[in-house]
Design a protein around this motif. Structure first.
Motif, PDB file in Angstrom:
ATOM      1  N   ARG A 197       0.705  -1.190   0.111  1.00 41.55           N
ATOM      2  CA  ARG A 197      -0.048   0.081   0.194  1.00 41.55           C
ATOM      3  C   ARG A 197       0.968   1.475   0.043  1.00 41.55           C
ATOM      4  O   ARG A 197       0.517   2.196  -0.589  1.00 41.55           O
ATOM      5  CB  ARG A 197      -0.985   0.082   1.023  1.00 41.55           C
ATOM      6  N   SER A 200       2.479   1.634  -3.242  1.00 40.79           N
ATOM      7  CA  SER A 200       1.456   2.095  -4.466  1.00 40.79           C
ATOM      8  C   SER A 200       1.140   3.642  -4.070  1.00 40.79           C
ATOM      9  O   SER A 200       1.192   4.117  -5.220  1.00 40.79           O
ATOM     10  CB  SER A 200       0.253   1.315  -4.102  1.00 40.79           C
ATOM     11  N   VAL A 201       0.987   4.324  -3.080  1.00 40.13           N
ATOM     12  CA  VAL A 201       0.626   5.502  -2.668  1.00 40.13           C
ATOM     13  C   VAL A 201       1.761   6.276  -3.253  1.00 40.13           C
ATOM     14  O   VAL A 201       1.608   7.273  -4.077  1.00 40.13           O
ATOM     15  CB  VAL A 201       0.119   5.812  -1.180  1.00 40.13           C
ATOM     16  N   LYS A 204       2.240   6.416  -6.878  1.00 39.75           N
ATOM     17  CA  LYS A 204       0.870   7.274  -7.501  1.00 39.75           C
ATOM     18  C   LYS A 204       1.403   8.627  -7.442  1.00 39.75           C
ATOM     19  O   LYS A 204       1.076   9.489  -8.419  1.00 39.75           O
ATOM     20  CB  LYS A 204      -0.420   6.528  -6.947  1.00 39.75           C
ATOM     21  N   ILE A 341      -4.642  11.672  -3.804  1.00 38.43           N
ATOM     22  CA  ILE A 341      -4.148  10.284  -3.577  1.00 38.43           C
ATOM     23  C   ILE A 341      -3.996   9.458  -2.391  1.00 38.43           C
ATOM     24  O   ILE A 341      -4.717   8.220  -2.126  1.00 38.43           O
ATOM     25  CB  ILE A 341      -2.931  10.338  -4.296  1.00 38.43           C
ATOM     26  N   VAL A 342      -3.742  10.522  -1.376  1.00 38.46           N
ATOM     27  CA  VAL A 342      -3.512   9.796  -0.098  1.00 38.46           C
ATOM     28  C   VAL A 342      -5.031   9.279   0.648  1.00 38.46           C
ATOM     29  O   VAL A 342      -5.211   8.422   0.991  1.00 38.46           O
ATOM     30  CB  VAL A 342      -2.834  10.924   0.830  1.00 38.46           C
ATOM     31  N   ASN A 345      -6.412   6.017  -0.902  1.00 37.84           N
ATOM     32  CA  ASN A 345      -5.902   4.865  -0.230  1.00 37.84           C
ATOM     33  C   ASN A 345      -5.704   4.839   0.934  1.00 37.84           C
ATOM     34  O   ASN A 345      -5.135   3.885   1.590  1.00 37.84           O
ATOM     35  CB  ASN A 345      -4.154   4.949  -0.881  1.00 37.84           C
TER      36      ASN A 345
END
Length: 372
Positions: A197, A200-201, A204, A341-342, A345
């Protein structure tokens, strides 16, 4: 059975209560964080700019490292030299333009006086025929005092800019040196799903922020070149200055283009009045270049990847403009991308991520739901 349902209801109530407490604490943290950012503007702006420069340079450094087999440190050095060279070229052009403006100032002072006399006649302003135009203007508008104040301000700003630039590039260098081992640190710091995770964050954030800044830089550069070519053909003086303003202000959505348009058209009026055709040509050039590049070309290139509400972009511009001034307005959209984005997620914050999006994403989700 009643006890089971009672326990389920209590657990659900506790979860909802915990979620409300979490959101309340998050809002309070945001308020405190904004206050800290405003109070520590001189330092926090340097940190954020160094991070954004590092994000822009990181893909290029990785390509040099993987494809050209450049050592990581050499890639950092190459990008640093490129940034310094770009700033040097811009500074040299602005210095040459400033010298031209100083030399031409007496001529434009007389133009300002002519326009003032015309405005005084048209709008019945106070105007003493017994005084020269210069005396009238200086007594009413205090031009010389303003010019002296502006010159002192520019001098102080230049020294402050050089000092801040040195600090930013130092942070930029050390940040990129550590970026080479950042993935290893994440692997050691997190495990399982959390590791995936976090990666990924971060990926991104880097991809979307870099994409936005790269596209914005390219569109702004093309806008500046078009403005420079067009103004040179029309014959507007100091075309490089207005092109540079168009380039810089294009980073500020909506407001930047409007400010660039007004300043350039005002100067064209000052230069050509009472001739109207060159002023109209300047206005059309600024209007069409901003409309075509900003409203047609840029959205097509971005492809709606940012997926942010236009209203919230304006809100973000106002907030960050209040916190950090002009720099804050330039950084407003990248910050909004990061926040979105944060939120997308983190399970607690997903509703906020949805609210930050635009109507295109909502329609897309509805279409996907109907197909399924």
């Amino acid at each position: 059975m009643d006890d089971f349902f009672l326990r389920k209801t209590e657990d659900k109530g506790e979860k909802n209560y915990s979620k409300r407490i979490f959101i309340l604490l998050l809002l309070l943290t945001m308020i405190v964080f904004i206050a800290i950012l405003k109070a520590t503007k001189s330092f926090s702006v340097q940190v954020v700019l160094s991070i954004l420069l590092a994000l822009v340079a990181l893909p290029a450094i990785r390509k040099m490292h993987s494809k050209l087999k450049f050592p990581w440190g050499l890639g950092i050095f190459v990008t640093l030299v490129a940034f310094i060279a770009l700033i040097g070229v811009i500074a040299r052009l602005l210095q040459a333009s400033a010298s031209s403006i100083i030399n031409a100032y007496p001529r434009y002072e007389s133009r300002i006086l002519s326009l003032y006399k015309y405005a005084a006649t048209q709008f019945h302003l106070s105007y003493d025929e017994g005084k020269t135009l210069i005396e009238n203007l200086l007594s009413q508008l205090n031009i010389r005092q303003y010019m002296q104040t502006a010159a002192l301000s520019v001098s102080n700003t230049a020294l402050s800019f050089a000092k801040n630039l040195f600090v930013i590039f130092m942070m930029y260098t050390f940040l990129l040196v550590e970026a080479g081992s950042f993935e290893k640190k994440i692997s050691l710091a997190f495990e399982g799903k959390m590791r995936h995770r976090v990666k990924s964050v971060i990926t991104k954030v880097i991809v979307d922020t870099t994409s936005y800044l790269s596209i914005k830089f390219a569109i702004s550069l093309v806008t500046g070149l078009v403005v420079f070519a067009g103004l040179s053909i029309i014959g507007v003086d100091f075309a490089i200055v207005w092109a540079f303003l168009a380039f810089i202000l294009n980073f500020i959505p909506t407001f930047g283009s409007v400010i660039s348009f007004l300043l350039t058209v005002f100067f064209a009026t000052l230069q050509f009045f009472p001739e109207i055709p060159p002023v109209i040509a300047t206005a059309l050039l600024m209007l069409l270049s901003n409309m075509i590049l900003g409203n047609v070309v840029e959205p097509r290139i971005e492809g709606g990847n940012l997926d942010i509400s236009p209203f919230l972009i304006l809100v973000s511009l106002s907030i960050w403009g209040w916190i950090w001034g002009f720099i804050g307005m330039i950084l407003a959209v990248p910050f909004l991308v990061f926040i979105k984005i944060v939120c997308e997620n983190v399970s607690f914050l997903k509703p906020i991520g949805i609210l930050l999006g635009n109507n295109k994403r909502i329609k897309k989700n509805q279409e996907e739901a109907e197909e399924n």
